[in-house]
Design a protein around this motif. Structure first.
Motif, mmCIF file in Angstrom:
data_model
loop_
_atom_site.group_PDB
_atom_site.id
_atom_site.type_symbol
_atom_site.label_atom_id
_atom_site.label_comp_id
_atom_site.label_asym_id
_atom_site.label_seq_id
_atom_site.Cartn_x
_atom_site.Cartn_y
_atom_site.Cartn_z
ATOM 1 N N THR A 5 0.751 -1.229 -0.003
ATOM 2 C CA THR A 5 0.022 -0.121 0.091
ATOM 3 C C THR A 5 0.848 1.336 -0.001
ATOM 4 O O THR A 5 2.126 1.233 0.225
ATOM 5 C CB THR A 5 -0.971 0.010 1.259
ATOM 6 N N CYS A 6 0.334 2.282 -0.179
ATOM 7 C CA CYS A 6 1.032 3.529 -0.212
ATOM 8 C C CYS A 6 1.589 3.900 1.232
ATOM 9 O O CYS A 6 2.839 4.557 1.123
ATOM 10 C CB CYS A 6 0.150 4.819 -0.293
ATOM 11 N N ILE A 7 1.006 3.528 2.429
ATOM 12 C CA ILE A 7 1.765 3.569 3.483
ATOM 13 C C ILE A 7 3.083 2.653 3.693
ATOM 14 O O ILE A 7 4.018 3.383 4.229
ATOM 15 C CB ILE A 7 0.553 3.186 4.907
ATOM 16 N N ASP A 8 2.823 1.453 3.378
ATOM 17 C CA ASP A 8 3.932 0.620 3.342
ATOM 18 C C ASP A 8 4.995 1.265 2.168
ATOM 19 O O ASP A 8 6.372 1.211 2.467
ATOM 20 C CB ASP A 8 3.799 -0.765 2.689
ATOM 21 N N PHE A 9 4.583 1.852 1.202
ATOM 22 C CA PHE A 9 5.737 2.246 0.340
ATOM 23 C C PHE A 9 6.657 3.373 0.760
ATOM 24 O O PHE A 9 7.730 3.476 0.897
ATOM 25 C CB PHE A 9 4.961 2.919 -1.013
ATOM 26 N N PHE A 10 5.709 4.396 1.587
ATOM 27 C CA PHE A 10 6.286 5.763 2.048
ATOM 28 C C PHE A 10 7.004 5.307 3.670
ATOM 29 O O PHE A 10 8.115 5.899 3.801
ATOM 30 C CB PHE A 10 5.393 6.660 2.352
ATOM 31 N N PHE A 11 6.608 4.498 4.318
ATOM 32 C CA PHE A 11 7.200 4.382 5.586
ATOM 33 C C PHE A 11 7.979 2.841 5.993
ATOM 34 O O PHE A 11 8.841 2.689 6.815
ATOM 35 C CB PHE A 11 5.980 4.133 6.828
ATOM 36 N N ARG A 12 8.138 2.396 4.893
ATOM 37 C CA ARG A 12 8.752 0.797 4.706
ATOM 38 C C ARG A 12 9.956 0.752 3.507
ATOM 39 O O ARG A 12 11.083 0.672 3.680
ATOM 40 C CB ARG A 12 8.061 -0.244 5.017
ATOM 41 N N THR A 13 9.210 0.844 2.438
ATOM 42 C CA THR A 13 9.867 0.759 1.151
ATOM 43 C C THR A 13 11.114 1.757 0.905
ATOM 44 O O THR A 13 12.322 1.459 0.828
ATOM 45 C CB THR A 13 9.221 0.497 0.043
ATOM 46 N N ILE A 14 10.755 3.017 0.998
ATOM 47 C CA ILE A 14 11.452 3.800 0.815
ATOM 48 C C ILE A 14 12.746 4.083 1.762
ATOM 49 O O ILE A 14 13.993 4.092 1.514
ATOM 50 C CB ILE A 14 10.962 5.502 0.652
ATOM 51 N N PRO A 15 12.687 3.872 2.940
ATOM 52 C CA PRO A 15 13.756 3.960 4.073
ATOM 53 C C PRO A 15 14.576 2.676 3.917
ATOM 54 O O PRO A 15 15.777 2.838 3.890
ATOM 55 C CB PRO A 15 13.099 3.948 5.212
ATOM 56 N N GLU A 16 13.967 1.615 3.579
ATOM 57 C CA GLU A 16 14.619 0.342 3.225
ATOM 58 C C GLU A 16 15.370 0.303 2.189
ATOM 59 O O GLU A 16 16.868 -0.021 2.242
ATOM 60 C CB GLU A 16 13.568 -0.828 3.222
ATOM 61 N N THR A 17 15.112 0.995 1.124
ATOM 62 C CA THR A 17 16.073 1.241 -0.075
ATOM 63 C C THR A 17 17.038 2.328 0.027
ATOM 64 O O THR A 17 18.080 2.134 -0.650
ATOM 65 C CB THR A 17 14.955 1.487 -1.337
ATOM 66 N N PHE A 18 16.803 3.070 0.868
ATOM 67 C CA PHE A 18 17.906 4.205 1.024
ATOM 68 C C PHE A 18 19.120 3.610 2.091
ATOM 69 O O PHE A 18 20.092 3.911 1.537
ATOM 70 C CB PHE A 18 17.415 5.307 1.993
ATOM 71 N N LEU A 33 15.169 6.148 -4.943
ATOM 72 C CA LEU A 33 13.759 6.352 -5.400
ATOM 73 C C LEU A 33 13.411 5.610 -6.616
ATOM 74 O O LEU A 33 12.296 4.939 -6.766
ATOM 75 C CB LEU A 33 13.772 7.775 -5.627
ATOM 76 N N ILE A 34 14.402 5.184 -7.523
ATOM 77 C CA ILE A 34 13.954 4.342 -8.642
ATOM 78 C C ILE A 34 13.749 3.134 -8.139
ATOM 79 O O ILE A 34 12.785 2.356 -8.849
ATOM 80 C CB ILE A 34 14.926 4.664 -9.735
ATOM 81 N N LEU A 35 14.656 2.524 -7.296
ATOM 82 C CA LEU A 35 14.550 1.067 -6.897
ATOM 83 C C LEU A 35 13.120 1.017 -6.029
ATOM 84 O O LEU A 35 12.118 0.053 -6.129
ATOM 85 C CB LEU A 35 15.655 0.712 -5.828
ATOM 86 N N SER A 36 12.645 2.012 -5.188
ATOM 87 C CA SER A 36 11.704 1.846 -4.334
ATOM 88 C C SER A 36 10.312 1.994 -5.412
ATOM 89 O O SER A 36 9.413 1.218 -5.097
ATOM 90 C CB SER A 36 11.522 3.380 -3.605
ATOM 91 N N ILE A 37 10.171 2.855 -6.315
ATOM 92 C CA ILE A 37 9.164 2.662 -7.086
ATOM 93 C C ILE A 37 9.071 1.413 -8.058
ATOM 94 O O ILE A 37 7.920 0.885 -8.018
ATOM 95 C CB ILE A 37 9.155 3.933 -8.504
ATOM 96 N N LEU A 38 10.199 0.987 -8.597
ATOM 97 C CA LEU A 38 10.148 -0.430 -9.190
ATOM 98 C C LEU A 38 9.838 -1.446 -7.981
ATOM 99 O O LEU A 38 8.921 -2.336 -8.361
ATOM 100 C CB LEU A 38 11.265 -0.758 -9.921
ATOM 101 N N ILE A 39 9.963 -1.608 -7.003
ATOM 102 C CA ILE A 39 9.592 -2.571 -5.852
ATOM 103 C C ILE A 39 8.179 -2.339 -5.808
ATOM 104 O O ILE A 39 7.262 -3.524 -5.622
ATOM 105 C CB ILE A 39 10.572 -2.164 -4.727
ATOM 106 N N PHE A 40 7.658 -1.121 -5.593
ATOM 107 C CA PHE A 40 6.252 -0.524 -5.471
ATOM 108 C C PHE A 40 5.314 -1.464 -6.542
ATOM 109 O O PHE A 40 4.423 -2.050 -6.355
ATOM 110 C CB PHE A 40 5.718 0.701 -5.479
ATOM 111 N N PHE A 41 5.709 -1.340 -7.849
ATOM 112 C CA PHE A 41 5.053 -2.059 -9.027
ATOM 113 C C PHE A 41 5.157 -3.398 -9.115
ATOM 114 O O PHE A 41 4.433 -4.234 -9.713
ATOM 115 C CB PHE A 41 5.493 -1.286 -10.164
ATOM 116 N N ILE A 42 6.452 -3.981 -8.730
ATOM 117 C CA ILE A 42 6.616 -5.340 -8.492
ATOM 118 C C ILE A 42 5.708 -6.142 -7.652
ATOM 119 O O ILE A 42 5.344 -7.010 -8.057
ATOM 120 C CB ILE A 42 8.230 -5.740 -8.176
#
Length: 155
Positions: A5-18, A42-51
């Protein structure tokens, strides 16, 4: 299947990829170019979101994410392929280990960890200890590589 979800994306995926991309800098022992660091994260985060949006089984997305991490780091970061692959596998292992420790901790506290029934915000809160553990393990890796020459520079 688990959908991000968007919450997972902003609070988990983005910090994890950084943290993951920063760990790649540490393993390659290259200075951080802030623009490339933010761009690749950010590219990796967006790609993970779509994967995660793809109708594939849980676990297959991890393999795809590992391959995408290797590709992104190779093209954007100019890190040699051997260090790139070894670093990616090491960091994903450290990430998996931190999540395993977190799950064992939550199970020990008798907390329901079934991600399919948890609300997105609750999942993020339950994931904070594994994110902290991952950060600490990357900092320890930095300390080890800074003080000892663990990875020989053969490549």
């Amino acid at each position: 299947m688990f959908k991000l979800t968007c919450i997972d994306f902003f609070f988990r995926t983005i910090p994890e990829t950084f943290i993951l991309i920063y760990g790649m800098h540490i393993i390659a022992q290259k200075p951080v170019n802030l623009y490339k660091y933010i761009l690749s994260s950010l590219i990796l985060s967006i790609l993970i979101f779509f994967i995660r949006k793809l109708p594939i089984y849980f676990g297959v997305h991890t393999d795809i994410c590992i391959m995408l991490t290797i590709i992104i780091v190779a093209f954007i970061k100019d890190i040699p392929l051997i260090k790139n692959v070894l670093g990616t596998f090491l960091l994903y292992f450290m990430l998996s280990l931190s999540e395993t420790i977190n799950m064992l901790l939550l199970d020990g506290l008798n907390i329901n960890t079934d991600i399919s029934v948890l609300q997105p915000l609750t999942r993020c809160i339950y994931g904070i200890p594994s994110l902290i553990t991952f950060i600490i393990s990357v900092i320890i890796l930095r300390f080890i590589l800074k003080n000892k020459r663990v990875i020989p520079n053969y490549f």
